[in-house]
Design a protein around this motif. Sequence first.
Motif: not given
Lengths: 254, 399
Positions: B85-98
């Motif tokens: 899944e391609r993520l922007s650096p900003a999305e990365a933390s949220a994606a890991i968290d949820d």
Amino acid sequence: MRIILGVLERDAGEVRWRGEPVDLATRARFGYMPEERGLYPKMRVRDQLAYFASLHGLSAAEAGAAADLWLERLGLTERAGDRVETLSLGNQQRVQLGVALVHGPELLVLDEPFSGLDPVGVDVLSGVLGGLAAEGVPVLFSSHQLELVERLCESVAIVKDGRLVASGRVEDLRSQGARAVTVRVAVQAVGDEWLARVPGAEVVDRGPDGVLVALNDGAGPEAVLDAARGAGTVTHFALERPTLSELFRQAVAA
Amino acid sequence: MSGLRGREAVRLVARRELTQKLREKSFLISMGVTTLIIVLVAVLPPLLGAGGPKEYTLGATDGESAEIARAAAKVPGFDVEVEVERLSPAEASAAIDDGRVDAVLSGGELRSKEEPDDELVGIVQAASSQVRQAQALRAAGLEGAELQRALNPPPVKVTTVEPVDPERDRKGAFAFVAVLALYTQLLTFGYLLASGVVEEKASRVVEVLLSTIRPKDLLVGKIIGLGLLGFGQLFVMTAIGLLAAALSGALEVNGEILGAAALAVGWFVLGYTFYAGLFACAGALVPRQEELQSSMTPLTMLILVSFFVSFIVLDDPDGTLAHVTSFIPFSAPITMPPRIALGEAPAYEILIAIAVTLISALALIPLAGRIYSGAVLRTGSAIKLRDAWRATARAESRA
């Protein structure tokens, strides 16, 4: 009793039934009710009776029929399907009796069968035991209710500390008591000082019906009556034979 | 009408045990619940997707990371599926968290919420070095077929001396269930037997019974009655479990598995025969149910220890401990069946283990019978083992 039924080892002696030493096969024809009552608490009444009948050698069909018969005789037909633990103590006692009787025993051995029964229960049990004895089934039971024993039994044995201290037919024991003659006599409004004038007379007991007098050394009841008349108005005079309770006290004290 | 022969008495007692238990609601309910659990264990794993390839979602925040992630999906030798899944650096933390992604790869760093699976780390490392090597080789001027050859050296071939069993994992699961079932069944029926003995003793019904039948016949009848029940229950549950597993595809039910299942049920009979007399004695020695737990403790400990040992055996069915405990009568009924289920027990070892357990069980029964007879009529307080033993000795010397 426990030795007869093989649940306690004997120290000495031998148990014989009809001249033969008692073994497991003989015991299967006995009926037994231990002092500490024992039934399966969770088993249903009819199942329980039928189970013990078959343990005594009855076939499944015979056992079922015998269970039904005794349920009816003991007035338990309505409780046939109930678990024993749900029954009142009186009814449990009846089931216990049923267990002892269900296989039509040759000999019935009951340890304190009357303890814990109300007067109605006592009457029912007395009736059943009397009926069996009349049919020719010997009934051996132990009891501390001696009035009951006196009323029901033909023969008694008094056991003290594991030894037989007296035995025989109730009638014989009573007439052979150590005090061959006793009289109960009451004289209106007078004490019993007048008795001192009768040689050989001895006060055994004082009760509401008067004093109980034992006659020793050949003294006759007539002498007592004469002395009583001399003392005042005689309201009660009767020859008395010792009761079983008195015999028991005597035997145990000896 | 005459006295019962011993055999007939045993039959009657056994029948009573069996029918009374079968009419007990609590017994039927517990059996229903156990059966349900077995069916769930057999049916659920494949439905939940367990047992298939592992699936990972890998986030990537830059082009190189995405390339590595895609390469990771193709690393040979691992049974995994990777979704990128391609993520922007900003999305990365949220994606890991949820939990949308298992890990995020960015600029040569793998980030995840908790410590990532070794498998995931393994494929990412392999993919990363592959991609970096490719870059380095390209920079060095290597191209085309030469580049491919350099990047894909022939993989190391894995061979084993013994044939690899493709069903190994599933057999392991089956062996585990077998251990669990045997352990539970032995404890349950040992307890049922002991508490049945105490029930008769506490309710004093034993005195009425023993005025008609021999203690030995009562004991044997109780053991056989409950044993048949335990055997029947285990048989039915095994059949239902295997059927459910076969239908759901959790287990390929073949002759080998059926044989192992039959042997496991057979081992219950052996183990029960060994332990039953001992449990009956534990019951005969105490006057009340409340004291039963403590008098059974040595026996439950033996079974518990065997149970724990069986985990080691499951892990290493050919190890020293596995071999030794297979020939000790008190542990064999629990440690031998998993070895059989895993196919790690040679026939001669199975035969020796069966013989050892059976012979010691047969040797134990008369001893247990003696203690039982000496103890069961003594009411009041708990009885010492030695006194129970002597009580019967006195009775026998006089008889």
